[in-house]
Design an enzyme around this catalytic site. Structure first.
Site, mmCIF file in Angstrom:
data_model
loop_
_atom_site.group_PDB
_atom_site.id
_atom_site.type_symbol
_atom_site.label_atom_id
_atom_site.label_comp_id
_atom_site.label_asym_id
_atom_site.label_seq_id
_atom_site.Cartn_x
_atom_site.Cartn_y
_atom_site.Cartn_z
ATOM 1 N N GLU A 140 24.707 13.956 33.578
ATOM 2 C CA GLU A 140 25.101 15.245 32.802
ATOM 3 C C GLU A 140 25.036 16.061 34.312
ATOM 4 O O GLU A 140 26.139 17.156 33.492
ATOM 5 C CB GLU A 140 23.287 15.349 32.958
ATOM 6 C CG GLU A 140 22.695 14.118 31.347
ATOM 7 C CD GLU A 140 24.423 14.343 30.228
ATOM 8 O OE1 GLU A 140 24.513 15.619 29.806
ATOM 9 O OE2 GLU A 140 24.046 13.509 29.690
ATOM 10 N N TYR B 44 19.918 22.500 27.982
ATOM 11 C CA TYR B 44 20.681 21.224 27.862
ATOM 12 C C TYR B 44 20.371 20.094 29.035
ATOM 13 O O TYR B 44 19.275 18.620 28.517
ATOM 14 C CB TYR B 44 21.874 21.417 27.906
ATOM 15 C CG TYR B 44 22.798 19.889 27.632
ATOM 16 C CD1 TYR B 44 22.713 19.132 26.240
ATOM 17 C CD2 TYR B 44 23.518 19.834 28.483
ATOM 18 C CE1 TYR B 44 23.211 17.714 26.817
ATOM 19 C CE2 TYR B 44 23.871 18.195 28.640
ATOM 20 C CZ TYR B 44 24.088 17.678 27.069
ATOM 21 O OH TYR B 44 24.806 16.326 27.426
ATOM 22 N N ASP C 204 24.614 19.234 23.000
ATOM 23 C CA ASP C 204 25.724 19.833 23.839
ATOM 24 C C ASP C 204 26.941 20.387 22.821
ATOM 25 O O ASP C 204 26.506 19.818 21.857
ATOM 26 C CB ASP C 204 26.528 18.744 25.258
ATOM 27 C CG ASP C 204 26.630 17.530 24.124
ATOM 28 O OD1 ASP C 204 26.567 17.462 23.289
ATOM 29 O OD2 ASP C 204 27.285 16.399 24.468
ATOM 30 N N CYS D 259 34.984 9.933 8.973
ATOM 31 C CA CYS D 259 33.439 10.138 8.255
ATOM 32 C C CYS D 259 33.347 9.238 7.708
ATOM 33 O O CYS D 259 31.668 8.302 7.445
ATOM 34 C CB CYS D 259 33.923 11.482 6.547
ATOM 35 S SG CYS D 259 34.190 12.502 7.674
ATOM 36 N N THR E 253 37.173 29.224 34.250
ATOM 37 C CA THR E 253 37.300 29.866 33.420
ATOM 38 C C THR E 253 37.222 30.993 32.416
ATOM 39 O O THR E 253 37.505 31.290 30.941
ATOM 40 C CB THR E 253 35.558 29.262 34.147
ATOM 41 O OG1 THR E 253 34.928 28.461 34.025
ATOM 42 C CG2 THR E 253 34.261 30.355 32.149
#
Length: 375
Positions: free
Chosen positions: A54, A137, A155, A214, A315
């Site tokens: 993670e 999370y 997430d 879908c 970032t």
């Protein structure tokens, strides 16, 4: 196999019924992804494996993480082994995966688990949140997947599923509390770990950002976005401002034996503890560099500017490096707090991807420009 419904398709029938975790779990039992950190059906996941994966998966793809995960487990098979490792070794093993604060937090968290919990991860979210480097999370993911507690990790993939399922008109990041509430209401209390992983798989393989499949989705009947044909509208996001630009000069000092002069960055700040090519400060002024940049050169030499630039996006800003190169005698001694490193030893250094780009650019630049010599 049914063909995915085109994102532009419209539907006359409204969404029907309420989403049911049982439908999701039935789909997951057939279509679950096989991942190296994921326990086989019917088995409880190793908390260390969940934790490691993670942290690695934050802002990184599964494909990129898989080899790093295997290498880390081979080198540090338990959280106690990771905690005992020197930070420099962890950073070196992480090099190339990006977002290096994750590696430092990974190491701090491993040490905290050993010191506070005897090397055993706590199960509840509150205790997990108290560990360094673990946010809401990750705490929810470990609690659900490793301990099968009714936690609801959210997430980016799950945000997309939930906002489409409920046609959430509030934009991110403001919508996060609403999304968490909706995700928690959907969570299976019978199989919370499988539910969390099923939601991740659904977002990664079916409810994708573009061209969602879908027709294959277990939540197709109750999905409000599918019924309206507005799948690609969600999730709504606030438009981001352009990233500021920074610039710098990297000084690539190469000895006749091929060794390159490197140094370790400060213990705090961006790319802390990582290895770098000596450089000027990263100027925040638009594309500018400091006056008299040769004053920042690591040693006196005949410096020449190489053509082209090395660009890297962080970032919060984008950085452009111009590379100046100097060729030095093999007898050259490294200045204090620096070292000459041969290419064969680069892998033992904690070289971030930015510095690997600089090295590749500089070492390939055999054709030097006619820029004036400095030094």
């Amino acid at each position: 196999m049914l063909s995915p419904i085109p994102p532009s398709a419209s539907f006359s029938a409204p969404a029907t019924g309420a989403p049911d975790s049982a439908d999701l779990l039935a789909w997951y039992d057939i279509h679950r992804r096989t991942l190296p950190w994921r326990a086989p059906p019917g088995h409880r996941a190793d908390p260390y494996h969940v934790f490691l994966s993670e942290i690695m998966l934050q802002q990184t793809t599964v494909k990129a993480v898989i080899p790093y995960f295997g290498a880390f487990l081979h080198r540090w098979p338990s959280v106690a082994h990771l905690a005992a490792a020197p930070l420099e070794n962890v950073l070196s093993a992480w090099a190339g995966l990006g977002y290096y604060a994750r590696a430092r937090n990974l190491h701090k968290c491993a040490q905290a688990v050993v010191e506070r919990h005897g090397g055993l991860f706590p199960a509840d979210e509150a205790s997990l949140l108290a560990l360094p480097g673990i946010g809401p999370y990750t705490a929810a993911a470990i609690s659900a997947i490793a301990f099968d507690l009714p936690s609801s990790p959210v997430d980016g993939n799950i945000e997309r599923v939930i906002t489409r399922l409920h046609a959430v008109e509030e934009a991110l990041p403001k919508a996060k509390p609403t999304i968490r509430t909706l995700a928690a209401a959907l969570t299976s209390h019978a199989r919370p770990g499988d539910h969390a992983q099923a939601m991740m798989d659904l977002g990664a393989t079916i409810c994708t950002p573009k061209s969602p499949a879908c027709a294959l989705c277990p939540f197709a009947p109750p999905c409000q976005a599918r019924a309206a044909g507005t799948m690609q509208r969600y999730p709504l996001k606030v438009k981001k401002a352009p990233k500021p630009e920074r610039a710098a000069i990297a000084f690539l000092a190469m000895r006749e034996d091929g060794a390159v002069l490197l140094r370790t960055r400060p213990k705090k700040g961006l790319l802390a503890h990582m290895t770098e090519v000596p450089a000027t400060p990263w100027s925040a002024a638009e594309g500018s560099i400091p006056e008299a940049p040769e004053a920042f050169a690591p040693l006196p030499a005949q410096w020449r500017a190489l053509p082209g630039m090395v660009r890297h996006v962080f970032t919060h800003f984008a950085l452009e490096f111009t590379v100046w190169r100097a060729e030095l005698p093999q007898s050259t001694i490294a200045p204090q707090d620096m070292r000459f490193v041969l290419p064969r030893d680069f892998d033992s250094e904690a070289l971030p991807s930015l510095m690997r780009k600089v090295l590749a650019h500089g070492r390939a630049g055999a054709q030097l420009t006619d820029a004036p010599r400095r030094g």
